[in-house]
Design a protein around this motif. Structure first.
Motif, PDB file in Angstrom:
ATOM      1  N   LEU A 180       2.966   0.319   0.359  1.00 46.04           N
ATOM      2  CA  LEU A 180       2.498  -0.539  -0.727  1.00 46.04           C
ATOM      3  C   LEU A 180       1.834  -1.806  -0.198  1.00 46.04           C
ATOM      4  O   LEU A 180       0.822  -2.263  -0.741  1.00 46.04           O
ATOM      5  CB  LEU A 180       3.666  -0.919  -1.646  1.00 46.04           C
ATOM      6  CG  LEU A 180       4.209   0.176  -2.567  1.00 46.04           C
ATOM      7  CD1 LEU A 180       5.455  -0.318  -3.296  1.00 46.04           C
ATOM      8  CD2 LEU A 180       3.154   0.608  -3.573  1.00 46.04           C
ATOM      9  N   LYS A 181       2.395  -2.371   0.867  1.00 46.71           N
ATOM     10  CA  LYS A 181       1.818  -3.600   1.435  1.00 46.71           C
ATOM     11  C   LYS A 181       0.434  -3.332   2.029  1.00 46.71           C
ATOM     12  O   LYS A 181      -0.465  -4.165   1.922  1.00 46.71           O
ATOM     13  CB  LYS A 181       2.778  -4.183   2.480  1.00 46.71           C
ATOM     14  CG  LYS A 181       3.976  -4.891   1.852  1.00 46.71           C
ATOM     15  CD  LYS A 181       4.867  -5.537   2.890  1.00 46.71           C
ATOM     16  CE  LYS A 181       5.775  -4.562   3.557  1.00 46.71           C
ATOM     17  NZ  LYS A 181       6.817  -5.227   4.398  1.00 46.71           N
ATOM     18  N   SER A 230      -5.727 -11.095  -1.107  1.00 43.01           N
ATOM     19  CA  SER A 230      -5.042 -10.052  -0.336  1.00 43.01           C
ATOM     20  C   SER A 230      -3.685 -10.542   0.166  1.00 43.01           C
ATOM     21  O   SER A 230      -2.678  -9.824   0.075  1.00 43.01           O
ATOM     22  CB  SER A 230      -5.913  -9.612   0.845  1.00 43.01           C
ATOM     23  OG  SER A 230      -7.126  -9.042   0.402  1.00 43.01           O
ATOM     24  N   LEU A 231      -3.645 -11.760   0.688  1.00 39.09           N
ATOM     25  CA  LEU A 231      -2.385 -12.317   1.173  1.00 39.09           C
ATOM     26  C   LEU A 231      -1.385 -12.519   0.034  1.00 39.09           C
ATOM     27  O   LEU A 231      -0.182 -12.318   0.212  1.00 39.09           O
ATOM     28  CB  LEU A 231      -2.639 -13.647   1.886  1.00 39.09           C
ATOM     29  CG  LEU A 231      -3.340 -13.559   3.248  1.00 39.09           C
ATOM     30  CD1 LEU A 231      -3.686 -14.950   3.756  1.00 39.09           C
ATOM     31  CD2 LEU A 231      -2.474 -12.826   4.256  1.00 39.09           C
ATOM     32  N   THR A 232      -1.891 -12.902  -1.132  1.00 42.22           N
ATOM     33  CA  THR A 232      -1.009 -13.071  -2.296  1.00 42.22           C
ATOM     34  C   THR A 232      -0.414 -11.740  -2.724  1.00 42.22           C
ATOM     35  O   THR A 232       0.789 -11.647  -3.001  1.00 42.22           O
ATOM     36  CB  THR A 232      -1.791 -13.694  -3.472  1.00 42.22           C
ATOM     37  OG1 THR A 232      -2.342 -14.949  -3.060  1.00 42.22           O
ATOM     38  CG2 THR A 232      -0.876 -13.914  -4.665  1.00 42.22           C
ATOM     39  N   VAL A 236       3.567 -10.798  -2.760  1.00 35.46           N
ATOM     40  CA  VAL A 236       4.270 -10.324  -3.962  1.00 35.46           C
ATOM     41  C   VAL A 236       5.023  -9.029  -3.665  1.00 35.46           C
ATOM     42  O   VAL A 236       6.189  -8.862  -4.055  1.00 35.46           O
ATOM     43  CB  VAL A 236       3.270 -10.117  -5.122  1.00 35.46           C
ATOM     44  CG1 VAL A 236       3.943  -9.388  -6.281  1.00 35.46           C
ATOM     45  CG2 VAL A 236       2.724 -11.463  -5.589  1.00 35.46           C
ATOM     46  N   ILE A 237       4.368  -8.109  -2.973  1.00 38.55           N
ATOM     47  CA  ILE A 237       5.017  -6.841  -2.615  1.00 38.55           C
ATOM     48  C   ILE A 237       6.205  -7.102  -1.697  1.00 38.55           C
ATOM     49  O   ILE A 237       7.271  -6.475  -1.825  1.00 38.55           O
ATOM     50  CB  ILE A 237       4.018  -5.891  -1.923  1.00 38.55           C
ATOM     51  CG1 ILE A 237       2.858  -5.557  -2.866  1.00 38.55           C
ATOM     52  CG2 ILE A 237       4.722  -4.607  -1.491  1.00 38.55           C
ATOM     53  CD1 ILE A 237       3.258  -4.870  -4.135  1.00 38.55           C
ATOM     54  N   LYS A 242      12.202  -7.307  -0.894  1.00 36.70           N
ATOM     55  CA  LYS A 242      13.461  -7.987  -0.617  1.00 36.70           C
ATOM     56  C   LYS A 242      14.410  -7.920  -1.811  1.00 36.70           C
ATOM     57  O   LYS A 242      15.631  -7.828  -1.653  1.00 36.70           O
ATOM     58  CB  LYS A 242      13.188  -9.449  -0.246  1.00 36.70           C
ATOM     59  CG  LYS A 242      12.510  -9.606   1.104  1.00 36.70           C
ATOM     60  CD  LYS A 242      12.295 -11.080   1.435  1.00 36.70           C
ATOM     61  CE  LYS A 242      11.643 -11.242   2.799  1.00 36.70           C
ATOM     62  NZ  LYS A 242      11.424 -12.671   3.144  1.00 36.70           N
ATOM     63  N   PHE A 243      13.842  -7.952  -3.016  1.00 37.11           N
ATOM     64  CA  PHE A 243      14.668  -7.926  -4.224  1.00 37.11           C
ATOM     65  C   PHE A 243      15.242  -6.537  -4.488  1.00 37.11           C
ATOM     66  O   PHE A 243      16.400  -6.405  -4.906  1.00 37.11           O
ATOM     67  CB  PHE A 243      13.836  -8.375  -5.423  1.00 37.11           C
ATOM     68  CG  PHE A 243      14.570  -8.322  -6.729  1.00 37.11           C
ATOM     69  CD1 PHE A 243      15.510  -9.283  -7.057  1.00 37.11           C
ATOM     70  CD2 PHE A 243      14.334  -7.293  -7.632  1.00 37.11           C
ATOM     71  CE1 PHE A 243      16.202  -9.231  -8.257  1.00 37.11           C
ATOM     72  CE2 PHE A 243      15.011  -7.230  -8.835  1.00 37.11           C
ATOM     73  CZ  PHE A 243      15.947  -8.205  -9.153  1.00 37.11           C
TER      74      PHE A 243
END
Length: 254
Positions: A180-181, A230-232, A236-237, A242-243
């Motif tokens: 996904l990242k 792209s970095l944002t 977010v991913i 982590k969550f």
């Protein structure tokens, strides 16, 4: 927070050093702005064009988000089918690899011929860019399931559906998020490329107009905005990862 600061200062210093060298190089060698603008020129240009840039920004952002969601869905569905049906995997996995050997730039004109200048060919391009890393990562994660736990649950009478949803999918989540990242960053790039097909607005359109007018500083503004998006997306991913897989992190700490 302290760990973030400790890890983040080195890249920040490297970026600042790069910008300083860039600025000095343009001044020492008297490089023309239309050829390579200095960082200060890019900042000034960003202030001048930002009012008319926002519509392009939101058009690309919307296209990238929806394309990423479609690509994610397609990638996960394909990975699940190939995992649950070994014969289908043996037959179609080579086609999955071949799908990435088609240059998007070459395929784009064909998509316009087949589907016109609407949103469909753009979403197809983004989907083609996004689904592959997700499908391959998810499929790899499924295959790395702990076989002892798998056989234990099977002996306890677990069905194929229970094995998938309660064991295979949760264990594959770290691999899925890795895909996904990668796909999140690809989606922005693919969205910009897809806008070269004839969109009315978008960062790709903005870059095309700026390039044809030799406004190199405006092109760099668009490039930096694409990098920020792209970095944002990547961040977010990473937060979602982590969550959603705290259980694994706790297991590793224990």
């Amino acid at each position: 927070m302290k760990k973030l600061i400790q890890k983040g200062w080195r890249p920040l210093v490297a970026i600042l050093l790069f910008l300083v060298i860039w600025q000095l190089a343009t001044q020492v060698f008297s490089i023309e702005t239309w050829l390579l603008p200095a960082p200060s020129d890019i900042v000034i240009e960003a202030q001048n064009v930002m009012d008319r840039f926002w519509p392009h920004f939101f058009a690309t952002l919307q296209l990238a988000v929806f394309g990423f969601l479609i690509g994610t869905t397609v990638g996960l569905v394909i990975a699940t089918i190939l995992h649950l049906m070994p014969r289908v995997r043996e037959t179609f996995y080579p086609f999955l690899i071949l799908s990435q050997n088609m240059p998007v730039i070459v395929l784009a004109p064909l998509l316009v011929i087949w589907f016109g200048f609407g949103a469909l060919p753009k979403f197809i391009i983004i989907t083609l860019a996004c689904f592959f890393p997700i499908a391959v990562s998810a499929l790899s994660g499924f295959q790395q399931t702990n076989r002892e736990l798998f056989h234990y649950m099977k002996m306890m009478g677990a069905t194929k559906s229970q094995l998938f949803w309660k064991l295979e999918l949760p264990n594959a989540l770290p691999s899925v998020f890795s895909g996904l990242k990668i796909a999140a960053t690809y989606s922005v790039m693919a969205a910009v490329i897809s806008e070269w097909l004839g969109a009315q607005e978008g960062i790709g359109v903005f870059m095309t107009i700026a390039t044809s007018s030799y406004k190199t500083a405006s092109v760099f503004v668009a490039i930096f905005i694409v990098m920020v998006i792209s970095l944002t997306f990547f961040g977010v991913i990473q937060l979602l990862e982590k969550f959603l897989i705290r259980w694994q992190q706790k297991g590793e700490e224990g």
